[in-house]
Motif scaffolding. Structure first.
Motif, PDB file in Angstrom:
ATOM      1  N   ALA A 276       3.979 -15.424  35.099  1.00  0.00           N
ATOM      2  CA  ALA A 276       3.596 -14.019  35.274  1.00  0.00           C
ATOM      3  C   ALA A 276       2.182 -13.786  34.763  1.00  0.00           C
ATOM      4  CB  ALA A 276       4.595 -13.116  34.541  1.00  0.00           C
ATOM      5  N   THR A 277       1.814 -14.469  33.695  1.00  0.00           N
ATOM      6  CA  THR A 277       0.451 -14.354  33.170  1.00  0.00           C
ATOM      7  C   THR A 277      -0.557 -14.906  34.175  1.00  0.00           C
ATOM      8  OG1 THR A 277       1.328 -14.631  30.936  1.00  0.00           O
ATOM      9  CG2 THR A 277      -1.034 -14.977  31.233  1.00  0.00           C
TER      10      THR A 277
ATOM     11  N   ILE B   7      16.000 -20.677  27.747  1.00  0.00           N
ATOM     12  CA  ILE B   7      14.774 -20.551  26.964  1.00  0.00           C
ATOM     13  C   ILE B   7      13.595 -21.167  27.721  1.00  0.00           C
ATOM     14  CG2 ILE B   7      13.669 -21.135  24.771  1.00  0.00           C
ATOM     15  CD1 ILE B   7      15.947 -19.023  24.635  1.00  0.00           C
TER      16      ILE B   7
ATOM     17  N   SER C   4       9.046 -12.284  37.492  1.00  0.00           N
ATOM     18  CA  SER C   4       8.914 -10.932  36.925  1.00  0.00           C
ATOM     19  C   SER C   4       9.590 -10.833  35.561  1.00  0.00           C
ATOM     20  CB  SER C   4       9.469  -9.884  37.886  1.00  0.00           C
ATOM     21  OG  SER C   4      10.828 -10.135  38.154  1.00  0.00           O
ATOM     22  N   GLN C   5      10.581 -11.674  35.317  1.00  0.00           N
ATOM     23  CA  GLN C   5      11.202 -11.705  33.985  1.00  0.00           C
ATOM     24  C   GLN C   5      10.140 -11.913  32.903  1.00  0.00           C
ATOM     25  OE1 GLN C   5      14.033 -14.889  33.514  1.00  0.00           O
ATOM     26  NE2 GLN C   5      14.110 -14.689  31.294  1.00  0.00           N
TER      27      GLN C   5
ATOM     28  N   ALA D 157      -1.444  -9.215  40.811  1.00  0.00           N
ATOM     29  CA  ALA D 157      -0.286  -8.330  40.632  1.00  0.00           C
ATOM     30  C   ALA D 157      -0.243  -7.203  41.662  1.00  0.00           C
ATOM     31  CB  ALA D 157      -0.291  -7.749  39.217  1.00  0.00           C
ATOM     32  N   ASP D 158      -1.388  -6.866  42.242  1.00  0.00           N
ATOM     33  CA  ASP D 158      -1.364  -5.779  43.221  1.00  0.00           C
ATOM     34  C   ASP D 158      -0.987  -6.255  44.621  1.00  0.00           C
ATOM     35  OD1 ASP D 158      -3.623  -7.228  43.677  1.00  0.00           O
ATOM     36  OD2 ASP D 158      -4.946  -5.499  43.930  1.00  0.00           O
ATOM     37  N   ARG D 159      -0.734  -7.544  44.759  1.00  0.00           N
ATOM     38  CA  ARG D 159      -0.281  -8.015  46.087  1.00  0.00           C
ATOM     39  C   ARG D 159       0.971  -8.881  45.996  1.00  0.00           C
ATOM     40  NH1 ARG D 159      -4.659 -12.527  48.194  1.00  0.00           N
ATOM     41  NH2 ARG D 159      -5.164 -13.442  46.189  1.00  0.00           N
TER      42      ARG D 159
ATOM     43  N   GLN E 249      12.298 -18.697  30.084  1.00  0.00           N
ATOM     44  CA  GLN E 249      11.491 -17.672  29.408  1.00  0.00           C
ATOM     45  C   GLN E 249      10.032 -18.122  29.307  1.00  0.00           C
ATOM     46  OE1 GLN E 249      13.285 -16.651  25.560  1.00  0.00           O
ATOM     47  NE2 GLN E 249      13.660 -14.611  26.385  1.00  0.00           N
TER      48      GLN E 249
ATOM     49  N   VAL F 178       8.676 -13.469  43.105  1.00  0.00           N
ATOM     50  CA  VAL F 178       8.585 -12.232  42.314  1.00  0.00           C
ATOM     51  C   VAL F 178       9.849 -12.032  41.499  1.00  0.00           C
ATOM     52  CG1 VAL F 178       8.235  -9.742  42.423  1.00  0.00           C
ATOM     53  CG2 VAL F 178       7.013 -11.254  44.007  1.00  0.00           C
ATOM     54  N   ARG F 179      10.991 -12.272  42.126  1.00  0.00           N
ATOM     55  CA  ARG F 179      12.261 -12.081  41.386  1.00  0.00           C
ATOM     56  C   ARG F 179      12.320 -13.015  40.183  1.00  0.00           C
ATOM     57  NH1 ARG F 179      15.057 -12.552  46.701  1.00  0.00           N
ATOM     58  NH2 ARG F 179      14.941 -10.479  47.601  1.00  0.00           N
TER      59      ARG F 179
ATOM     60  N   ILE G  38       7.180 -10.812  32.732  1.00  0.00           N
ATOM     61  CA  ILE G  38       6.356  -9.644  32.410  1.00  0.00           C
ATOM     62  C   ILE G  38       6.862  -8.985  31.131  1.00  0.00           C
ATOM     63  CG2 ILE G  38       5.622  -7.356  33.172  1.00  0.00           C
ATOM     64  CD1 ILE G  38       6.105  -8.288  36.062  1.00  0.00           C
ATOM     65  N   VAL G  39       8.163  -8.956  30.987  1.00  0.00           N
ATOM     66  CA  VAL G  39       8.757  -8.134  29.919  1.00  0.00           C
ATOM     67  C   VAL G  39       9.350  -8.982  28.798  1.00  0.00           C
ATOM     68  CG1 VAL G  39       9.154  -6.162  31.420  1.00  0.00           C
ATOM     69  CG2 VAL G  39      10.915  -7.949  31.251  1.00  0.00           C
TER      70      VAL G  39
ATOM     71  N   ASP H 235       9.383 -13.308  21.330  1.00  0.00           N
ATOM     72  CA  ASP H 235      10.396 -14.178  21.942  1.00  0.00           C
ATOM     73  C   ASP H 235       9.738 -15.385  22.611  1.00  0.00           C
ATOM     74  OD1 ASP H 235      12.412 -12.556  21.083  1.00  0.00           O
ATOM     75  OD2 ASP H 235      13.007 -11.839  23.075  1.00  0.00           O
TER      76      ASP H 235
ATOM     77  N   ARG I 268      -0.920 -12.596  37.198  1.00  0.00           N
ATOM     78  CA  ARG I 268      -1.273 -11.197  36.949  1.00  0.00           C
ATOM     79  C   ARG I 268      -2.497 -10.794  37.763  1.00  0.00           C
ATOM     80  NH1 ARG I 268      -4.102  -7.636  34.702  1.00  0.00           N
ATOM     81  NH2 ARG I 268      -3.287  -5.841  33.585  1.00  0.00           N
TER      82      ARG I 268
END
Lengths: 64, 468
Positions: free
Chosen positions: B314-315, B304, B336-337, B321-323, B307, B332-333, B339-340, B345, B318
């Motif tokens: 990720a926020t 948790i 990236s969790q 995010a294009d680089r 999370q 990134v690995r 993001i979704v 949650d 952002r």
């Protein structure tokens, strides 16, 4: 217990403006799957009845 | 003999050395340590030597401040005025390696107390990447160069353990002060959330992040914490604090220790557990007593916690995010969790912190401190960063933050204390966890332990013999 498939996650990431390749989508899917049991436990658990709903309580440790 | 902060100040007061000589020596040792370990992003030679001359003048004039002339390292996510903050990355901000316009509150407070920053220390990329940040590479462990120093405050830990500097500043989101402290044989504090302002620190996770010192003894950490703590009027999470009053007694009569099992010990190497037992035995011999205490939901804290951390990271990232293709792939690995992670949650995870606080409140109703492993193993092996627990290999992130994330989620302070060496010759560590704003109890217990033992004085073979 089901979690979004990799295509759904890829679409969501793209909609939110993140450019991630296929490898990262797979990594995201694995991470979501791995965290799902703990997340599901939390979703199904009622909150403590002492104001825990406001995350500010987590920011500052207030004794009830 | 390798003086810590306290010994160095005593040496200045006795006239045995002066800040000009000590800073010169620190810079020289940093150069050697970096050559051996890759621990330094930038040495602050000119800035440090100018400050050392001022410190020497103050000692000579009798106007020395509390940390006058003590050199220290700064993790390179923390701003030092006039010096770039790289965050361990090629990708930081829009102006590349432009110098910071102001020092972070923590650096300013240390400088106001007379301490002298001498280096920007290596960090994993954005304090969340893997052991091999693409821009600067891995930091080797002074105890075994075939191992990683740990992270994310990786260069800070290596430099202190190598006796290049007496202390350094790190940041801790899931254990990033305590883990490298553990793996390098140091005493490291993650304070109560909000106790030390984060103004001027590049954020990774605003909910879980703290700044903390890595040093060679609990007495030094207590001194440093006294200088660093307190609101600055800029960090909205820093708040007025109760006084810090670390007992000076040599006994621990009345101190109650809970030694929980469950998630804290289910993955734990025998040598680490032996160190925890040794710490408890010494504290009990000094007058403490062991009382019951378990944290039933601790097993979910890591998942948790990640999370929350990765959603916030990720926020924050952002904007770039294009680089992301130029980031450390491990960054990134990991993030990236986030993001979704659905908003419901993430918010439920924030509420989970309160449930953990209530569980800790129940423990602290009958105990003063929890004693748990800082991490399950000795230092990760390079190049892959795996750890070994009782002969079995585990991925780094499955193991490393199992006992530390609890403090980041709840805000509880945690002090990593070296408890000896494992059969592989590397340090093991136990963590003293206190109730919020009760750092003094952990610092008291650790000081008494360190007065009764010498584990914190053990030095790695790569450290030069007469270092400060």
């Amino acid at each position: 217990m089901s979690v979004p498939d990799r295509d759904e996650l890829a679409v969501l990431a793209a909609r939110l403006g993140y450019r991630v390749d296929d490898e990262i989508v797979d990594v995201m899917r694995a991470a979501v799957e791995a965290s799902e049991p703990a997340a599901a436990r939390l979703r199904s658990r009622p909150l403590p009845p002492d104001g825990a709903a406001d995350p500010a309580h987590g920011d500052r440790w207030v004794r009830p | 003999m390798s003086p810590d902060v306290t010994d160095l100040l005593d040496a200045y007061a006795a006239g045995d050395t002066d800040p000009v000589a000590a800073v010169d020596e620190a810079l020289s040792r940093l150069e050697a340590a970096h050559e051996a370990l890759n621990c330094t992003i930038r040495r602050l030679d000119d800035r440090a030597r100018a400050a050392a001359r001022e410190s020497a003048r103050r000692w000579a004039e009798g106007t020395a401040r509390p940390l006058e002339g003590v050199p220290f390292g700064v993790k390179d996510v923390i701003d030092v005025a006039g010096v770039p903050t790289t965050q361990g990355s090629w990708n930081h901000g829009l102006d590349g390696d432009a110098p910071a316009t102001a020092s972070a509150t923590v650096v300013r407070r240390l400088e106001d107390a007379g301490a002298i920053p001498v280096s920007k220390d290596a960090t994993t990329e954005f304090a969340v990447g893997g052991p091999h940040p693409p821009r600067f590479g891995a930091v080797r462990n002074p105890w075994d160069p075939g191992r990683w120093a740990g992270g994310s405050s990786t260069g800070s830990a290596a430099a202190v353990a190598a006796r290049a500097v007496p202390f350094a500043l790190g940041t801790d989101v899931g254990g990033s002060v305590r883990l490298p402290a553990a793996w390098c044989g140091l005493t490291g504090l993650k304070p109560t959330a909000g106790a030390i302002p984060r103004t001027g620190v590049f954020p990774l996770s605003w909910t879980t992040e703290s700044v903390g010192p890595l040093a060679r003894s609990a007495r030094d950490v207590a001194t440093l914490f006294g200088v660093l703590r307190g609101p600055d009027g800029a960090d909205p999470r820093s708040e007025p604090l109760p006084p810090l009053d670390v007992p000076s007694r040599a006994d621990l009569e009345g101190l109650r220790l809970a030694v929980p099992g469950g998630a804290f010990t289910e993955l734990c190497d025998g040598a680490v557990q032996a160190g925890v037992d040794h710490l408890v035995d010494e504290l009990v011999a000094a007058g403490a007593e062991v009382v019951p205490g378990e944290v039933p939901s601790a097993g979910d804290a890591l998942t948790i916690g990640y999370q929350i951390v990765f959603t916030e990271a990720a926020t924050l990232h952002r904007v770039d995010a294009d680089r992301w293709d130029t980031y450390d792939p491990v960054v990134v690995r990991r993030i990236s969790q986030g993001i979704v992670t659905p908003a419901v949650d993430y918010l439920r995870a924030l509420q989970f912190r309160v449930e953990l606080q209530r569980e800790l409140d129940a423990v602290f109703a009958g105990a003063d401190l929890l004693v748990v492993p800082t991490c399950p193993s000795t230092a990760p092996r390079l190049p892959d960063g795996t750890v070994v627990v009782d002969g079995q290999e585990y991925p780094l992130y499955a193991a490393q933050s199992r006992s530390t994330m609890l403090g980041n989620l709840t805000g509880a302070p945690g002090l990593a204390v070296p408890t000896g060496l494992a059969p592989d010759g590397c340090p093991v560590s136990a963590q003293l966890v206190a109730a919020p704003h009760r750092e003094a109890l952990a610092l008291w217990a650790a000081r008494v332990f360190q007065e009764r033992t010498a584990h914190h004085r053990a030095r790695p073979t790569t450290a030069p013999p007469s270092a400060p």
